[in-house]
Design a protein around this motif. Sequence first.
Motif: not given
Length: 395
Positions: A311-324
Amino acid sequence: MRHLLFSALAVSLALALPAQGRAAGFAACVDGLKRAAGKAGIRQSVVREALGIAEPDARVLRLSTVQPERRIPIWDYLAFVVDDQRVREGKAAMRKHGATLRRAEKRYGVNRHVIAAIWGVETDYGKTAGRNFLPHALATLTCRGGRREAFWRRELLAALRIVNARDLPLAKLYGSWAGAFGQTQFMPTTYRRLAVDFDGDGRKDLVSSVPDALGSAANYLRRAGWRTGQPRLIEVRVPGGYRGPEGRKRKAALDSWASRGLERTDGRRLGGKLRAGLLRPAGPDGPAFLTFRNFDALYAYNHAETYALAVAHLADRLAGRGPFRAAWPTDDPGLSRLERRRLQELLIAGGYDPGEPDGKIGPKSRAAIREAEKNLGLPVTGRAARRLYRALGGR
Ligand code: CA
């Protein structure tokens, strides 16, 4: 919210009874539930319609006792839960429901990308909310006996109370075999406690109303201790040979992590008084994260660190951030849902039988994968992963 891991013993005992005796036992148990519902003030018409059932729900019995073949590696889980499709569809859903999300963010103080990510991971933005009739599923789980009988019974009565309060008609009570339902998958008791009428039509409808579902998820996170404006997690680099504290709960101030040699992977300075724990889900060789109080709120939603990480990673991706930034410690990464479906098609084309090409990797797909791996001289893993995908011509 899902509830897993119950003793299979009670069910195997129940299944050992002759069919007739089993049906009679079930009927008597359901009669008891009907009486309890009547005493709880549920209208007779609702009780009759909800619990007019003669036999246990066979699928629920089966699903509740399935032992997962083994834990799937975290890189497989994240590859299909946070795939490009879920990011793309999540961005579209956020545009469509932008006003609702902004209003929920303002009212409950929870970041809108996080609310959308819960929605995306729980039900693929409302597309897959479960197809089990809750009263039947919960009566089955209650009446099979076993140590969690009182838990299931409470959930069943809560589900009937939701109908009794006219928040939902009985016909909308469909969800997971374990009773989580609606677009953000609340258990019935949680629904009664924390669901909100966010579209203002006088009913709490987490099944059909996107605003009610999103507002309720935000309300849940706020009650779980969400702190407005604070981070969920940040990816970090840990010095080689690190031997210090580890784990979500062993929190220390960012300043103290910096003094142990940790650095942010995004190049920003690590420091301050905020407290975080160090999480290395794949051990010292994979990605490392500092997780904050808000990560714990995500964990409260569905008790698994892998879930909170998704969830935290999907939220970051939705906010435009990249993969780990760091790679997972594997030379055979996992596949997206699209690639999983494609892998099944490639297996079928190669003469194997993975079942319907639906992107879901069940026992049949795993068996077909093992067979193909063996025939191709690859390590036999049973995983839907990149090496076999490539070997079969996938790209
Ligand atoms: Ca409503």
